[in-house]
Write a protein that holds these residues in place. Sequence first.
Motif, mmCIF file in Angstrom:
data_model
loop_
_atom_site.group_PDB
_atom_site.id
_atom_site.type_symbol
_atom_site.label_atom_id
_atom_site.label_comp_id
_atom_site.label_asym_id
_atom_site.label_seq_id
_atom_site.Cartn_x
_atom_site.Cartn_y
_atom_site.Cartn_z
ATOM 1 N N TYR A 238 -27.395 -35.013 -25.345
ATOM 2 C CA TYR A 238 -26.644 -33.762 -25.161
ATOM 3 C C TYR A 238 -25.716 -33.797 -23.939
ATOM 4 O O TYR A 238 -25.346 -32.755 -23.405
ATOM 5 C CB TYR A 238 -27.600 -32.573 -25.053
ATOM 6 N N LYS A 239 -25.321 -34.991 -23.509
ATOM 7 C CA LYS A 239 -24.494 -35.132 -22.312
ATOM 8 C C LYS A 239 -23.034 -35.473 -22.615
ATOM 9 O O LYS A 239 -22.227 -35.626 -21.695
ATOM 10 C CB LYS A 239 -25.086 -36.204 -21.385
ATOM 11 N N VAL A 240 -22.714 -35.612 -23.900
ATOM 12 C CA VAL A 240 -21.360 -35.989 -24.309
ATOM 13 C C VAL A 240 -20.787 -34.883 -25.188
ATOM 14 O O VAL A 240 -21.463 -34.378 -26.087
ATOM 15 C CB VAL A 240 -21.374 -37.331 -25.082
ATOM 16 N N THR A 241 -19.551 -34.493 -24.935
ATOM 17 C CA THR A 241 -18.898 -33.465 -25.742
ATOM 18 C C THR A 241 -18.477 -34.058 -27.077
ATOM 19 O O THR A 241 -17.723 -35.038 -27.116
ATOM 20 C CB THR A 241 -17.651 -32.912 -25.020
ATOM 21 N N LEU A 242 -18.960 -33.474 -28.179
ATOM 22 C CA LEU A 242 -18.616 -33.958 -29.512
ATOM 23 C C LEU A 242 -17.415 -33.186 -30.052
ATOM 24 O O LEU A 242 -17.368 -31.956 -29.994
ATOM 25 C CB LEU A 242 -19.805 -33.795 -30.466
ATOM 26 N N ILE A 243 -16.453 -33.912 -30.593
ATOM 27 C CA ILE A 243 -15.247 -33.316 -31.170
ATOM 28 C C ILE A 243 -15.337 -33.415 -32.691
ATOM 29 O O ILE A 243 -15.325 -34.514 -33.256
ATOM 30 C CB ILE A 243 -13.973 -34.024 -30.674
ATOM 31 N N ASP A 244 -15.454 -32.276 -33.334
ATOM 32 C CA ASP A 244 -15.532 -32.187 -34.792
ATOM 33 C C ASP A 244 -14.111 -32.230 -35.335
ATOM 34 O O ASP A 244 -13.370 -31.249 -35.250
ATOM 35 C CB ASP A 244 -16.244 -30.880 -35.168
ATOM 36 N N SER A 245 -13.716 -33.355 -35.901
ATOM 37 C CA SER A 245 -12.324 -33.523 -36.331
ATOM 38 C C SER A 245 -11.956 -32.571 -37.461
ATOM 39 O O SER A 245 -10.810 -32.112 -37.541
ATOM 40 C CB SER A 245 -12.075 -34.978 -36.755
ATOM 41 N N GLY A 246 -12.899 -32.240 -38.342
ATOM 42 C CA GLY A 246 -12.619 -31.300 -39.420
ATOM 43 C C GLY A 246 -12.360 -29.905 -38.903
ATOM 44 O O GLY A 246 -11.456 -29.199 -39.376
ATOM 45 N N GLN A 247 -13.128 -29.496 -37.916
ATOM 46 C CA GLN A 247 -12.939 -28.176 -37.300
ATOM 47 C C GLN A 247 -11.582 -28.097 -36.612
ATOM 48 O O GLN A 247 -10.867 -27.093 -36.739
ATOM 49 C CB GLN A 247 -14.062 -27.920 -36.300
ATOM 50 N N CYS A 248 -11.217 -29.154 -35.892
ATOM 51 C CA CYS A 248 -9.914 -29.180 -35.222
ATOM 52 C C CYS A 248 -8.779 -29.119 -36.240
ATOM 53 O O CYS A 248 -7.768 -28.435 -36.030
ATOM 54 C CB CYS A 248 -9.780 -30.449 -34.378
ATOM 55 N N ALA A 249 -8.934 -29.837 -37.346
ATOM 56 C CA ALA A 249 -7.894 -29.861 -38.377
ATOM 57 C C ALA A 249 -7.739 -28.495 -39.034
ATOM 58 O O ALA A 249 -6.616 -28.068 -39.337
ATOM 59 C CB ALA A 249 -8.220 -30.921 -39.424
ATOM 60 N N ALA A 250 -8.851 -27.796 -39.269
ATOM 61 C CA ALA A 250 -8.781 -26.456 -39.866
ATOM 62 C C ALA A 250 -7.982 -25.510 -38.965
ATOM 63 O O ALA A 250 -7.171 -24.708 -39.450
ATOM 64 C CB ALA A 250 -10.184 -25.917 -40.103
ATOM 65 N N LYS A 251 -8.183 -25.609 -37.655
ATOM 66 C CA LYS A 251 -7.412 -24.788 -36.727
ATOM 67 C C LYS A 251 -5.925 -25.146 -36.780
ATOM 68 O O LYS A 251 -5.058 -24.271 -36.676
ATOM 69 C CB LYS A 251 -7.946 -24.971 -35.301
ATOM 70 N N ALA A 252 -5.643 -26.437 -36.969
ATOM 71 C CA ALA A 252 -4.246 -26.871 -37.069
ATOM 72 C C ALA A 252 -3.597 -26.324 -38.342
ATOM 73 O O ALA A 252 -2.406 -25.989 -38.339
ATOM 74 C CB ALA A 252 -4.171 -28.398 -37.045
ATOM 75 N N VAL A 253 -4.377 -26.229 -39.417
ATOM 76 C CA VAL A 253 -3.864 -25.629 -40.656
ATOM 77 C C VAL A 253 -3.487 -24.173 -40.402
ATOM 78 O O VAL A 253 -2.399 -23.718 -40.776
ATOM 79 C CB VAL A 253 -4.907 -25.725 -41.785
ATOM 80 N N ARG A 254 -4.389 -23.437 -39.770
ATOM 81 C CA ARG A 254 -4.106 -22.030 -39.457
ATOM 82 C C ARG A 254 -2.844 -21.901 -38.600
ATOM 83 O O ARG A 254 -1.980 -21.054 -38.878
ATOM 84 C CB ARG A 254 -5.297 -21.400 -38.730
ATOM 85 N N ASN A 255 -2.726 -22.738 -37.586
ATOM 86 C CA ASN A 255 -1.558 -22.668 -36.702
ATOM 87 C C ASN A 255 -0.266 -22.994 -37.453
ATOM 88 O O ASN A 255 0.777 -22.390 -37.195
ATOM 89 C CB ASN A 255 -1.737 -23.623 -35.525
ATOM 90 N N THR A 256 -0.333 -23.956 -38.368
ATOM 91 C CA THR A 256 0.844 -24.327 -39.154
ATOM 92 C C THR A 256 1.283 -23.178 -40.053
ATOM 93 O O THR A 256 2.481 -22.870 -40.156
ATOM 94 C CB THR A 256 0.549 -25.577 -40.002
ATOM 95 N N LEU A 257 0.325 -22.531 -40.703
ATOM 96 C CA LEU A 257 0.646 -21.403 -41.568
ATOM 97 C C LEU A 257 1.224 -20.240 -40.760
ATOM 98 O O LEU A 257 2.184 -19.591 -41.179
ATOM 99 C CB LEU A 257 -0.594 -20.954 -42.336
ATOM 100 N N LEU A 258 0.653 -19.993 -39.595
ATOM 101 C CA LEU A 258 1.162 -18.927 -38.732
ATOM 102 C C LEU A 258 2.596 -19.222 -38.287
ATOM 103 O O LEU A 258 3.479 -18.358 -38.352
ATOM 104 C CB LEU A 258 0.262 -18.772 -37.500
#
Length: 269
Positions: free
Chosen positions: A202-222
């Motif tokens: 639990y000492k390393v920050t995990l980056i969920d690539s699918g979650q990040c991509a979903a946010k990018a989809v929202r930003n693109t649509l906006l």
Amino acid sequence: MDNRAIGVFDSGLGGLTAVKELHKILPNENIVYLGDTGRVPYGSRSRETIIKYAQQDIDFLIKKDIKMILAACGTVSSTLPREISSKLPVPYVDIVLPAAQEACAMSARGRIGVVGTNATLKSNAFGRAMRGIRSDIHVYGNPCPLLVHLVENGMIEPDNQITTLAVQMYLEPLIKEKIDTLILGCTHYPLLYETFNRILDYKVTLIDSGQCAAKAVRNTLLKNGMLSDRTEPGTTEYNVTDEIETFDKTASIFLGEPVTGAVNRIELL
């Protein structure tokens, strides 16, 4: 406003982790999902084969009259040439740049690990993207060829001994490099989130690539004024290239909820 569906594709069912996030942040949007389950995984294929498969996936979605495409596949995201994706008739988002941006923002010491398929790591796409954002980072990658198979076969419990041993083996070189952030560079891997966390203490920050991509989809649509003005919940159509008999059970694990949309078996040409 644009009420057409968002198109999402992956080599298998891992991309459903991105669909799960889209359901959360864009609940009124329709989604058309394509999982090429008959040819999963893409990560061990040649570059030429990956590009051919990706183009077939994209062609299928475009024929569905979608308004944008999310390549929820780390292998395709790191392999499909920009000269192809930039010429599509709809906006295209993949998982590389959104995850790279998040990792660079979250890393305190600039020591970032990347795990993914053989093809993803060989491409060095995540490394190039991150070095374009931060000049002070050090990137350490390790391919994890067994993990897609394990996830697709439902071996995702945090106490599953086989999966735990595989993840531990793949993480050992990265742990030695004292990484502080780790990109899960395949949308299958969030199903192993707790396994990764335990092994990394639990000492390393995990980056969920699918979650990040979903946010990018929202930003693109906006940005493009393409959000749906629908007030009722959107629908999701699921398309796979292999049998559908066990789809509901397996897909519900990725989605974190029961499958409610239509499920179709299709052929890609």
